[in-house]
Every structure is written in structure tokens, then in C-alpha cells.
Enzyme design. Structure first.
Site, short mmCIF file in Angstrom:
data_model
loop_
_atom_site.label_atom_id
_atom_site.label_comp_id
_atom_site.label_asym_id
_atom_site.label_seq_id
_atom_site.Cartn_x
_atom_site.Cartn_y
_atom_site.Cartn_z
N ASP A 145 66.39 -112.47 55.90
CA ASP A 145 65.24 -112.23 56.77
C ASP A 145 64.37 -111.17 56.11
O ASP A 145 64.82 -110.49 55.19
CB ASP A 145 65.69 -111.78 58.16
CG ASP A 145 64.73 -112.23 59.25
OD1 ASP A 145 63.59 -112.61 58.92
OD2 ASP A 145 65.12 -112.18 60.43
N LYS B 97 67.00 -121.08 67.19
CA LYS B 97 67.20 -120.07 68.24
C LYS B 97 65.99 -120.03 69.16
O LYS B 97 64.93 -120.58 68.86
CB LYS B 97 67.42 -118.69 67.62
CG LYS B 97 66.17 -118.06 67.03
CD LYS B 97 66.41 -116.66 66.51
CE LYS B 97 65.07 -116.05 66.02
NZ LYS B 97 65.24 -114.72 65.42
#
Length: 316
Positions: A223, A197
Site C-alpha cells: 500500500d 473490501k
């Protein structure tokens, strides 16, 4: 006065996560000591500790999530009060370390705010810091006092092992989280994938590519924190378009800023698993969110610290 394993010990909870503090106190078997957090008319914070702390091993439980600056100042003032009251040790239990994302100079004239917070804690009088899943491991190097970086991975891993999912692929939402994904992948004996990303601006994420095989897999995105949920939402949509079956998300710190919960609810995600390092408001607890408790882990860590025992065995 609480005497635990031969030591005089007191536990304090400040404003940010009183339920977690209660749960930790219940696990250890020591009641929380009362303290008064006061505000002057202009917003200044004042602290009053009704009981003596002289010669005590003191543990102060305070996450520094939103309102970040208020919670940090409250903690610093409490540390100063304890230091001036002759506490033997001031152990700061900070499950979420605010400003941890500012751990380096990304541009020429930016601050390293994570280092500044470390300096403030030490100057105030902290003798030890206990935190959970620091955003960057090098933050430990900002301290000249002991710092224990506890891991939520065993708790999250246990949750997924009990679900007995098949065809698992653990996904990192960016390159920086690949090691974290690998750790969970090793625990679940599953391959990993990485979302490639880029960020056109802060708190905005766009997916360029997926590195790894996700078609026909039950994907678990991991995450350390979820803030605005932009990256996670974009990653889940990209995984679904790439042929993933069910998509799960897990993190340690549920910041859930702005409309993050709405984004997560609208995204093609089965569950969002997080821990209670941050106390969620009722309106942010939707059926899709599963919050796991870290109270026993931190409670046992505090016991080990009181007894001068190691804490590394708690992460196995």
C-alpha cells in the site's frame, strides 16, 4: 555559502524529519543550513534564517505528517521567508504529502484539500515540489509548477529480491491499489491478488472477498501508506484464513496513527517494511517493523535538479 556544481545551494530542515534531512545532506555533501523555528506564546510560528539566501537554489525538507497542520504552517512560513529573502529557487522536498487522500469530492459538499495544499504552496512561493508516492497521481495536475513524484518501489523491490522468497503473491488491500501491486508483481515476477473490501465508516475496513489465488503463497501486501492499520490487519487475517503461508506488508508512508502498531504486532504478519518518509517515534519501532532509507534516492534527485538533469532514470 555552499557552492555545488557551480550553483549556490542551501539545504534546510524543518521540524518533521530532521534525521532524513541529515542523511540527505550527508549523501549530497552539503551541510544543513541552520534556521530558527520559534513559537510565540499563543502558538504562532515564526522563522529566522541567520544566513543570506539571496540568489541561492534552496531545498526545504519537510514531511507534512502528524501534527499535520503544524508542519504545513511551518513549511508555508518558511517558504514565505525564503521568497522575501530573494532566494533564486524554493524547492520543497515533501516526502509525505499531507491531505493527499482528499484528492476528489467523494460526496456532494466535500473539499478537495489536496488541491488547497497545492495552491497554498504555490501562493507562498514554492518553485518546485518533490514528493514520494503521492496517494493519487492526479495530484500532480493540481500544480502549475514542476512536481516530481518519486517512487519507493525500487527500494522496496530490492529488499524483497534480496530475501529470495519463493511462491510469492503480491496483494493489493483494495481495488484502488491494483496498479501498485502489479508494478511490484512485475518486478518480482509474481502474480497478484486483490482484497475486495468495504468501509462501513472512515478508518474501518471489512473484507468481503479475495480475488486471486493465495493458498500456499508467501503474500506481500503493498500500500502507499498505513494509517490506523485496520485495512492491513483485516487483510492479513483474511489471507491467513485463505491458506497463505507467510504474510509480509510494505508501504511507503508509515503514519501509524492511534494503536496501529499494536494492531500490526498482533496480526499474522512476519514483517512490516516501510520507508523513512516519516520519522517514527521510538515506541513505534517494534522488531516486526523494517524501515528502509530513501535518503540516497532523494539526495540524488536533488543533485539532478541542481544540475538540470532528469530524475526519471532514478526509478528504473
Amino acid at each position: 555559502m555552499a557552492v555545488f556544481h557551480g550553483s549556490k545551494v542551501k539545504l534546510f530542515s524543518l521540524s518533521s524529519n530532521k534525521q532524513l534531512a541529515e542523511d540527505i545532506a550527508n549523501y549530497i555533501g552539503i551541510p544543513l543550513t541552520k534556521c530558527e523555528i520559534l513559537r510565540f506564546a499563543d502558538g504562532e510560528i515564526n522563522v529566522n534564517i541567520p544566513e543570506t539566501v539571496r540568489g541561492h537554489k534552496v531545498f526545504v525538507i519537510q514531511s507534512t505528517n502528524a501534527p499535520v497542520n503544524e508542519n504545513i504552517m511551518e513549511l508555508l512560513i518558511m517558504i514565505d521567508a525564503l521568497k522575501r529573502a530573494s532566494a533564486r529557487e524554493v524547492n520543497v522536498v515533501m516526502p509525505y504529502y499531507g491531505y493527499s487522500r482528499q484528492d476528489r469530492k467523494a460526496k456532494a459538499r466535500q473539499p478537495i484539500s489536496a488541491k488547497l495544499i497545492a495552491d497554498l504552496l504555490q501562493t507562498a512561493g514554492a518553485t518546485r515540489v518533490v514528493s514520494m508516492d503521492l496517494h493519487a497521481g492526479q495530484i500532480q495536475g493540481f500544480f502549475n509548477i514542476p512536481i516530481d513524484n518519486f517512487k519507493a518501489l525500487p527500494i522496496i523491490g530490492r529488499y524483497f529480491r534480496e530475501k529470495e522468497l519463493e511462491d510469492i503473491c503480491v496483494v493489493s488491500p483494495d481495488h484502488g491499489g491494483a496498479a501498485r501491486a502489479r508494478d511490484l508483481g512485475d518486478l518480482l515476477r509474481a502474480p497478484i491478488a486483490i482484497i475486495d473490501k468495504f468501509r462501513p465508516e472512515p478508518n474501518v475496513a471489512a473484507v468481503k472477498n479475495i480475488i486471486g489465488k493465495v493458498r500456499g503463497k508467501n503474500c506481500i501486501i503493498i500500500d502507499d501508506m498505513i494509517d490506523t492499520a485496520g485495512s492491513i490487519s483485516a487483510a492479513s487475517i483474511a489471507l491467513k484464513e485463505a491458506g497463505a503461508k507467510k504474510i509480509y506488508v510494505c508501504c511507503t508512508h508509515p503514519l501509524f496513527s492511534n494503536d496501529a502498531v499494536k494492531k500490526l504486532d498482533a496480526a499474522p504478519i512476519e514483517e512490516v517494511i516501510c520507508t523513512n518518509t516519516i520519522q517514527l517515534e521510538k515506541e513505534k519501532i517494534i522488531p516486526k517493523i523494517v524501515q528502509l532509507s530513501i535518503a540516497d534516492l532523494l539526495g540524488q534527485g536533488i543533485i539532478n535538479i541542481i544540475d538540470d538533469q532528469g530524475v526519471s532514470t532514478l526509478f528504473r
